[in-house]
Design a protein around this motif. Structure first.
Motif, PDB file in Angstrom:
ATOM      1  N   ARG A  91       0.838  -1.206   0.000  1.00  0.00           N
ATOM      2  CA  ARG A  91       0.000   0.000   0.000  1.00  0.00           C
ATOM      3  C   ARG A  91       0.872   1.254   0.000  1.00  0.00           C
ATOM      4  O   ARG A  91       0.526   2.267  -0.597  1.00  0.00           O
ATOM      5  N   ARG A  92       2.030   1.184   0.683  1.00  0.00           N
ATOM      6  CA  ARG A  92       2.956   2.321   0.721  1.00  0.00           C
ATOM      7  C   ARG A  92       3.641   2.499  -0.630  1.00  0.00           C
ATOM      8  O   ARG A  92       3.887   3.618  -1.069  1.00  0.00           O
ATOM      9  N   LEU A  93       3.958   1.377  -1.286  1.00  0.00           N
ATOM     10  CA  LEU A  93       4.622   1.433  -2.591  1.00  0.00           C
ATOM     11  C   LEU A  93       3.655   1.826  -3.705  1.00  0.00           C
ATOM     12  O   LEU A  93       4.061   2.423  -4.706  1.00  0.00           O
ATOM     13  N   PHE A  94       2.375   1.464  -3.543  1.00  0.00           N
ATOM     14  CA  PHE A  94       1.357   1.747  -4.563  1.00  0.00           C
ATOM     15  C   PHE A  94       0.163   2.438  -3.894  1.00  0.00           C
ATOM     16  O   PHE A  94      -0.910   1.860  -3.768  1.00  0.00           O
ATOM     17  N   PRO A  95       0.361   3.682  -3.464  1.00  0.00           N
ATOM     18  CA  PRO A  95      -0.727   4.366  -2.740  1.00  0.00           C
ATOM     19  C   PRO A  95      -1.852   4.781  -3.681  1.00  0.00           C
ATOM     20  O   PRO A  95      -1.686   4.821  -4.899  1.00  0.00           O
ATOM     21  N   ASP A  96      -3.003   5.096  -3.090  1.00  0.00           N
ATOM     22  CA  ASP A  96      -4.109   5.642  -3.863  1.00  0.00           C
ATOM     23  C   ASP A  96      -3.684   6.979  -4.462  1.00  0.00           C
ATOM     24  O   ASP A  96      -2.969   7.762  -3.829  1.00  0.00           O
ATOM     25  N   ALA A  97      -4.125   7.237  -5.675  1.00  0.00           N
ATOM     26  CA  ALA A  97      -3.748   8.474  -6.369  1.00  0.00           C
ATOM     27  C   ALA A  97      -4.561   9.672  -5.889  1.00  0.00           C
ATOM     28  O   ALA A  97      -4.128  10.809  -6.023  1.00  0.00           O
ATOM     29  N   TYR A  98      -5.738   9.421  -5.335  1.00  0.00           N
ATOM     30  CA  TYR A  98      -6.626  10.522  -4.935  1.00  0.00           C
ATOM     31  C   TYR A  98      -6.934  10.408  -3.449  1.00  0.00           C
ATOM     32  O   TYR A  98      -7.057   9.334  -2.909  1.00  0.00           O
ATOM     33  N   GLY A  99      -7.085  11.581  -2.839  1.00  0.00           N
ATOM     34  CA  GLY A  99      -7.384  11.603  -1.407  1.00  0.00           C
ATOM     35  C   GLY A  99      -6.153  12.031  -0.634  1.00  0.00           C
ATOM     36  O   GLY A  99      -5.082  11.459  -0.801  1.00  0.00           O
ATOM     37  N   GLU A 104      -1.176   0.521 -12.280  1.00  0.00           N
ATOM     38  CA  GLU A 104      -0.410  -0.275 -11.312  1.00  0.00           C
ATOM     39  C   GLU A 104       0.468  -1.331 -11.981  1.00  0.00           C
ATOM     40  O   GLU A 104       1.591  -1.578 -11.530  1.00  0.00           O
ATOM     41  N   ASN A 105      -0.009  -1.961 -13.052  1.00  0.00           N
ATOM     42  CA  ASN A 105       0.832  -2.966 -13.715  1.00  0.00           C
ATOM     43  C   ASN A 105       2.154  -2.367 -14.180  1.00  0.00           C
ATOM     44  O   ASN A 105       3.220  -2.963 -14.004  1.00  0.00           O
ATOM     45  N   ASP A 106       2.097  -1.159 -14.782  1.00  0.00           N
ATOM     46  CA  ASP A 106       3.322  -0.504 -15.239  1.00  0.00           C
ATOM     47  C   ASP A 106       4.207  -0.106 -14.069  1.00  0.00           C
ATOM     48  O   ASP A 106       5.434  -0.217 -14.142  1.00  0.00           O
ATOM     49  N   LEU A 107       3.586   0.377 -12.993  1.00  0.00           N
ATOM     50  CA  LEU A 107       4.372   0.754 -11.823  1.00  0.00           C
ATOM     51  C   LEU A 107       5.090  -0.455 -11.231  1.00  0.00           C
ATOM     52  O   LEU A 107       6.265  -0.385 -10.867  1.00  0.00           O
ATOM     53  N   ARG A 108       4.378  -1.574 -11.150  1.00  0.00           N
ATOM     54  CA  ARG A 108       5.000  -2.797 -10.637  1.00  0.00           C
ATOM     55  C   ARG A 108       6.150  -3.246 -11.533  1.00  0.00           C
ATOM     56  O   ARG A 108       7.211  -3.629 -11.050  1.00  0.00           O
ATOM     57  N   ALA A 109       5.941  -3.185 -12.850  1.00  0.00           N
ATOM     58  CA  ALA A 109       6.989  -3.586 -13.785  1.00  0.00           C
ATOM     59  C   ALA A 109       8.222  -2.700 -13.615  1.00  0.00           C
ATOM     60  O   ALA A 109       9.360  -3.188 -13.627  1.00  0.00           O
TER      61      ALA A 109
END
Length: 200
Positions: A67-75, A101-106
């Motif tokens: 969740r820290r590596l892939f946080p929500d974009a809004y809020g 998220e797939n691109d971010l993970r890659a």
């Protein structure tokens, strides 16, 4: 662990690392790759166009590190929106996550793999230190990986700001968190000196 990055003439960076430092960074990078996991269909379906439009998850990961590596974009973190606004933010975040998220993970996997490969190319056996030399592109991949590693460790240690890390620095040696705190601070030093080498 005093190793710091120094700029190379013509661009790039270099740092002297001993066997223990190499082992620690490599192990952390391998763990990062395992945590992030494989791509949506292994490492791709073999059809680049299909992979380009493959949808990712719409819900945040359950693991707090992810969740820290892939946080929500809004809020806004720490903000308390009204229920209708919160629902709208969740919907926008889900849509954004599905297509990014797939691109971010890659990208994070690629950065961690670049770290592993560059360390595997070193051969410090029989010497005190090996000198790791990075091109400007490799330096940027290392910077991304170091940032991800610090975020992951910081999440496990429940560090939300630098004040938390300062408090943890003074933990007694027998505290089981102490080795992780020392790794967090050491990686921060590496990250800081690597950033300095990339400055114009």
């Amino acid at each position: 662990m005093p190793g710091t990055f120094e700029p190379l003439p013509g661009g790039g960076a270099a740092v002297a690392l001993d066997d223990v430092e190499i082992s620690i960074i490599r192990s952390l990078a391998v763990q990062m790759m395992e945590l992030i996991g494989p791509g949506p269909a292994g490492e791709g379906s073999g059809d680049p166009l299909a992979d380009l439009f493959a949808e990712g998850p719409s819900e945040p990961p359950s693991d707090p590190v992810l969740r820290r590596l892939f946080p929500d974009a809004y809020g806004a973190p720490g903000g308390t929106p009204q229920p209708a606004e919160a629902e709208e933010q969740r919907a926008h975040s889900a849509e954004f996550r599905r297509y990014t998220e797939n691109d971010l993970r890659a990208g994070k996997r690629d950065n961690a793999l670049a770290v592993i490969r560059s360390l595997d190319a070193l051969s410090p056996a029989g010497r005190d230190d090996a000198v790791l030399k990075l091109s400007p592109d490799e330096s940027r991949q290392w910077l991304g990986a170091l940032n991800d590693l610090r975020l992951a460790i910081g999440s496990r240690l429940e560090i939300s700001d630098e004040d938390d890390s300062d408090l943890l620095f003074h933990l007694p040696d027998e505290d089981p968190r102490k080795p992780m705190v020392m790794a967090y601070l050491w990686l921060g030093g590496l990250q800081e000196t690597l950033v300095a080498t990339l400055m114009p």
